[in-house]
Design an enzyme around this catalytic site. Sequence first.
Site, PDB file in Angstrom:
ATOM      1  N   ASP A 173      56.527   9.276  51.813  1.00  0.00           N
ATOM      2  CA  ASP A 173      57.338   9.397  53.026  1.00  0.00           C
ATOM      3  C   ASP A 173      57.353  10.826  53.569  1.00  0.00           C
ATOM      4  OD1 ASP A 173      59.115  10.822  51.396  1.00  0.00           O
ATOM      5  OD2 ASP A 173      60.654   9.271  51.398  1.00  0.00           O
ATOM      6  N   SER A 180      70.074  12.067  48.614  1.00  0.00           N
ATOM      7  CA  SER A 180      68.911  11.497  47.934  1.00  0.00           C
ATOM      8  C   SER A 180      68.073  12.549  47.223  1.00  0.00           C
ATOM      9  CB  SER A 180      68.035  10.737  48.934  1.00  0.00           C
ATOM     10  OG  SER A 180      67.629  11.586  50.000  1.00  0.00           O
ATOM     11  N   HIS A 196      60.809  13.270  50.569  1.00  0.00           N
ATOM     12  CA  HIS A 196      61.458  13.375  49.262  1.00  0.00           C
ATOM     13  C   HIS A 196      60.466  13.890  48.220  1.00  0.00           C
ATOM     14  CE1 HIS A 196      63.981  10.358  51.343  1.00  0.00           C
ATOM     15  NE2 HIS A 196      64.958  10.957  50.686  1.00  0.00           N
TER      16      HIS A 196
END
Length: 200
Positions: free
Chosen positions: A169, A23, A172
């Site tokens: 979060d 990711s 990221h």
Amino acid sequence: MLVLAATGGVLAEPLRLVALGDSLTAGYGLPQDAAFPVVLEKALRERGMEVEIANAGVSGDTASGGLARLDWSVPEGTDAVILALGANDMLRGVSPDVTREALEAIVTRLKARNIPVMLVGMVAAPNLGEDYRRRFDAIYKDIAARHGLVFYPFFLEEVAAIPGLNLPDGMHPNAEGVKRIVARMLPTVVRFVSSLPPRG
């Protein structure tokens, strides 16, 4: 696609790179044009380096997952790979031996195809314990040394745990975080790309 010079001449084709990752590579939570491969390609082109970087980041992927999809993620005609896997292995507490074996296999298989690799490392979170951290962190520098790879030690250097550079979060990078990552990594990538033979 050939690149035409201003004089009407033909330059070499752009080098075709693949960013193979998770990711962090894919650009989780970001517009497509803010993803790491896109921002990196733009930065390289601004420095006169004709490259195309394919985004082969898959959110949630482990090193073993990257190995399983290696052949279709890195198609024929690829000139080089930026390998950035292992973050999810660490987050899931996967045995460092498993991660090491998968990354080693990826590098070995790409070398067998004569595809140069730049290795981008990850570091283990402190809460996983000193033994895990020591074994995990050693994976990348060991593989880089064994195979003579261009090596960037930590994908999230000066971005990890900095609120203003990450999504809510906390894991990221946001668009500014990606720009910081690219700016820090760029000299290493330039050195890597400069070592590649031209196409055409």
